[in-house]
Design a protein around this motif. Sequence first.
Motif, PDB file in Angstrom:
ATOM      1  N   TYR A 213      25.384  41.397  22.431  1.00  0.00           N
ATOM      2  CA  TYR A 213      24.988  41.991  21.149  1.00  0.00           C
ATOM      3  C   TYR A 213      23.468  41.987  20.991  1.00  0.00           C
ATOM      4  N   ALA A 214      22.815  40.904  21.451  1.00  0.00           N
ATOM      5  CA  ALA A 214      21.353  40.825  21.353  1.00  0.00           C
ATOM      6  C   ALA A 214      20.703  41.915  22.196  1.00  0.00           C
ATOM      7  N   VAL A 215      21.267  42.161  23.365  1.00  0.00           N
ATOM      8  CA  VAL A 215      20.743  43.213  24.251  1.00  0.00           C
ATOM      9  C   VAL A 215      20.945  44.589  23.613  1.00  0.00           C
ATOM     10  N   TYR A 216      22.110  44.785  22.999  1.00  0.00           N
ATOM     11  CA  TYR A 216      22.386  46.059  22.312  1.00  0.00           C
ATOM     12  C   TYR A 216      21.390  46.288  21.175  1.00  0.00           C
ATOM     13  N   GLN A 217      21.114  45.240  20.403  1.00  0.00           N
ATOM     14  CA  GLN A 217      20.192  45.363  19.268  1.00  0.00           C
ATOM     15  C   GLN A 217      18.784  45.734  19.714  1.00  0.00           C
ATOM     16  N   GLN A 218      18.464  45.460  20.980  1.00  0.00           N
ATOM     17  CA  GLN A 218      17.144  45.808  21.503  1.00  0.00           C
ATOM     18  C   GLN A 218      17.136  47.163  22.200  1.00  0.00           C
ATOM     19  N   GLY A 219      18.283  47.853  22.154  1.00  0.00           N
ATOM     20  CA  GLY A 219      18.316  49.219  22.645  1.00  0.00           C
ATOM     21  C   GLY A 219      18.747  49.412  24.080  1.00  0.00           C
ATOM     22  N   ASP A 220      19.094  48.321  24.784  1.00  0.00           N
ATOM     23  CA  ASP A 220      19.520  48.440  26.179  1.00  0.00           C
ATOM     24  C   ASP A 220      21.039  48.566  26.221  1.00  0.00           C
ATOM     25  N   LEU A 221      21.528  49.782  25.992  1.00  0.00           N
ATOM     26  CA  LEU A 221      22.975  50.024  25.880  1.00  0.00           C
ATOM     27  C   LEU A 221      23.689  49.812  27.209  1.00  0.00           C
ATOM     28  N   ASP A 222      23.051  50.218  28.308  1.00  0.00           N
ATOM     29  CA  ASP A 222      23.677  50.064  29.628  1.00  0.00           C
ATOM     30  C   ASP A 222      23.937  48.595  29.949  1.00  0.00           C
ATOM     31  N   LYS A 223      22.927  47.756  29.698  1.00  0.00           N
ATOM     32  CA  LYS A 223      23.081  46.332  29.984  1.00  0.00           C
ATOM     33  C   LYS A 223      24.100  45.700  29.038  1.00  0.00           C
ATOM     34  N   ALA A 224      24.097  46.130  27.767  1.00  0.00           N
ATOM     35  CA  ALA A 224      25.055  45.603  26.792  1.00  0.00           C
ATOM     36  C   ALA A 224      26.486  45.921  27.224  1.00  0.00           C
ATOM     37  N   LEU A 225      26.694  47.137  27.728  1.00  0.00           N
ATOM     38  CA  LEU A 225      28.022  47.549  28.196  1.00  0.00           C
ATOM     39  C   LEU A 225      28.437  46.719  29.405  1.00  0.00           C
ATOM     40  N   LEU A 226      27.507  46.514  30.333  1.00  0.00           N
ATOM     41  CA  LEU A 226      27.788  45.726  31.538  1.00  0.00           C
ATOM     42  C   LEU A 226      28.176  44.293  31.184  1.00  0.00           C
ATOM     43  N   LEU A 227      27.435  43.685  30.257  1.00  0.00           N
ATOM     44  CA  LEU A 227      27.717  42.301  29.837  1.00  0.00           C
ATOM     45  C   LEU A 227      29.052  42.206  29.109  1.00  0.00           C
ATOM     46  N   THR A 228      29.371  43.225  28.309  1.00  0.00           N
ATOM     47  CA  THR A 228      30.655  43.233  27.590  1.00  0.00           C
ATOM     48  C   THR A 228      31.823  43.317  28.565  1.00  0.00           C
ATOM     49  N   LYS A 229      31.678  44.136  29.609  1.00  0.00           N
ATOM     50  CA  LYS A 229      32.731  44.241  30.630  1.00  0.00           C
ATOM     51  C   LYS A 229      32.891  42.912  31.383  1.00  0.00           C
ATOM     52  N   LYS A 230      31.766  42.248  31.620  1.00  0.00           N
ATOM     53  CA  LYS A 230      31.804  40.940  32.287  1.00  0.00           C
ATOM     54  C   LYS A 230      32.537  39.923  31.426  1.00  0.00           C
ATOM     55  N   LEU A 231      32.308  39.992  30.112  1.00  0.00           N
ATOM     56  CA  LEU A 231      32.995  39.100  29.169  1.00  0.00           C
ATOM     57  C   LEU A 231      34.498  39.343  29.209  1.00  0.00           C
ATOM     58  N   LEU A 232      34.879  40.615  29.217  1.00  0.00           N
ATOM     59  CA  LEU A 232      36.314  40.969  29.195  1.00  0.00           C
ATOM     60  C   LEU A 232      37.010  40.610  30.501  1.00  0.00           C
ATOM     61  N   GLU A 233      36.272  40.496  31.584  1.00  0.00           N
ATOM     62  CA  GLU A 233      36.866  40.020  32.834  1.00  0.00           C
ATOM     63  C   GLU A 233      37.297  38.565  32.692  1.00  0.00           C
ATOM     64  N   LEU A 234      36.517  37.825  31.905  1.00  0.00           N
ATOM     65  CA  LEU A 234      36.829  36.408  31.681  1.00  0.00           C
ATOM     66  C   LEU A 234      37.873  36.220  30.587  1.00  0.00           C
ATOM     67  N   ASP A 235      37.841  37.085  29.582  1.00  0.00           N
ATOM     68  CA  ASP A 235      38.781  36.992  28.450  1.00  0.00           C
ATOM     69  C   ASP A 235      39.183  38.396  28.020  1.00  0.00           C
ATOM     70  N   PRO A 236      40.206  38.976  28.682  1.00  0.00           N
ATOM     71  CA  PRO A 236      40.622  40.360  28.396  1.00  0.00           C
ATOM     72  C   PRO A 236      41.077  40.594  26.957  1.00  0.00           C
ATOM     73  N   GLU A 237      41.461  39.519  26.260  1.00  0.00           N
ATOM     74  CA  GLU A 237      41.988  39.669  24.906  1.00  0.00           C
ATOM     75  C   GLU A 237      40.932  39.463  23.826  1.00  0.00           C
ATOM     76  N   HIS A 238      39.686  39.323  24.234  1.00  0.00           N
ATOM     77  CA  HIS A 238      38.615  39.049  23.259  1.00  0.00           C
ATOM     78  C   HIS A 238      38.489  40.234  22.303  1.00  0.00           C
ATOM     79  N   GLN A 239      38.816  40.000  21.049  1.00  0.00           N
ATOM     80  CA  GLN A 239      38.913  41.081  20.065  1.00  0.00           C
ATOM     81  C   GLN A 239      37.575  41.788  19.826  1.00  0.00           C
ATOM     82  N   ARG A 240      36.500  41.004  19.592  1.00  0.00           N
ATOM     83  CA  ARG A 240      35.205  41.616  19.293  1.00  0.00           C
ATOM     84  C   ARG A 240      34.677  42.379  20.507  1.00  0.00           C
ATOM     85  N   ALA A 241      34.848  41.804  21.693  1.00  0.00           N
ATOM     86  CA  ALA A 241      34.353  42.461  22.899  1.00  0.00           C
ATOM     87  C   ALA A 241      35.078  43.785  23.148  1.00  0.00           C
ATOM     88  N   ASN A 242      36.381  43.802  22.908  1.00  0.00           N
ATOM     89  CA  ASN A 242      37.141  45.048  23.074  1.00  0.00           C
ATOM     90  C   ASN A 242      36.649  46.108  22.094  1.00  0.00           C
TER      91      ASN A 242
END
Length: 534
Positions: A213-242
């Motif tokens: 979210y911090a990366v997204y707030q700074q305008g780096d959408l590509d990196k924010a998306l990559l980090l979110t996908k990495k999070l979902l690999e660890l916790d596929p059911e994470h509601q906020r990340a989904n």
Amino acid sequence: MIGCILVVEILLSQSLAHPGFFTSIGQMTDLIHTEKDLVTSLKDYIKAEEDKLEQIKKWAEKLDRLTSTATKDPEGFVGHPVNAFKLVKRLNTEWSELENLVLKDMSDGFISNLTIQRQYFPNDEDQVGAAKALLRLQDTYNLDTDTISKGDLPGVKHKSFLTVEDCFELGKVAYTEADYYHTELWMEQALRQLDEGEVSPIDKVSVLDYLSYAVYQQGDLDKALLLTKKLLELDPEHQRANGNLKYFEYIMAKEKDDNKSASDGQSDQKTTPKKKGVAVDYLPERQKYEMLCRGEGIKMTPRRQKKLFCRYHDGNRNPKFILAPAKQEDEWDKPRIIRFHDIISDAEIEIVKDLAKPRLSRATVHDPETGKLTTAQYRVSKSAWLSGYENPVVSRINMRIQDLTGLDVSTAEELQVANYGVGGQYEPHFDFARKDEPDAFKELGTGNRIATWLFYMSDVLAGGATVFPEVGASVWPKKGTAVFWYNLFASGEGDYSTRHAACPVLVGNKWVSNKWLHERGQEFRRPCTLSELE
């Protein structure tokens, strides 16, 4: 009832005695002794628990042997009248005594001590203040997160490390302040330490949640998306990340369509991402100020430096300094800043500090809007005021300032003693009142602050310089010395080149005391000139 009220009032007054621990290293040393006392109390509690368990263990071992023998021949065992009596006695009395021993709370002494000491503990404000201080030091001295985390700071005597939990906490403090730049830096540091195998109750999912979210707030959408996908690999059911994943993908698709439409329409308009980095703040000379704090950007040419001298000063033939003149050194030419060496003894310093310590309170600044004194993030220290009449040492110091400067101290403010806290600082400011602050010293009735005398009462291991951003000057603390400069020209006009700051203390404990001398009483000691700038 009156007694109860008095006890409550005493406890409340003690609990509020020293708010803002993080603003004074001197008072934080008291916390070391508090924690040591608690550790001693905790060890006493552990010993009491061990003694209790040892008693229970001995009792269990004795009964284990006895019951092992008795169960082999129950009838024969209780056939002995003494055994029968003791069996009844044990079950009726001794097991109850054992029960009482097991239920006995050995923690009463420790909990009682903890409750008493807790009123002197730092609070949430202190924790947040100390965290912000680390972020401030990071920026001012160009330190990366790994250097701070490993404790690789100049001049440190006691090296310390930051855990994943510590880094995560610093990131959260920055996040709460909407400081996404530092949030990203410290969450990435926490993630690195987890990747290196550090065991922590903080998991990668929690870190990635803040980081993306911090990366997204700074305008780096590509990196924010990559980090979110990495999070979902660890916790596929994470509601906020989904939810974030869908949102980020939607935004990226929309931007792609917008860019395509703009390209088809031969438009020159392009989407400009937010710029990453430290947020723009209220201090225009921030970069210059921080460079001077690091010892960079000092504007003293060799030609000007040749005109700076050291000399012995007798205070214009003052009898006190004829046989033992003061040592003077020119620190800067314009404005003229003079350092006096060996001008206050270690014994005098300790007396001044002892007088000030019980009175230290959060340093305040004058609010031009309200006209009242208030605390501010740009001044992190505690101060106390000492009058000449209350101690001969303070009186003697005041007279020394008068003898060496030739200025009347009877209209000066009391001696102010200051101790800086974690990352303690005072950002660029003027000591004198400007024309838009005509009532700044009206209550004193002694005119404007004509000059400043500043004692350095401690050496500082790293940081803590006094800098003058307008002219590119840095003056470093040295115990037992003092610096002096005029804030006003002889005409009474303010010298704007004297705008100065106390740099954050990186390592160490900084004590200073200053005397602000005022215009009244100086009419014949420093006569006016015909030119405004002289």
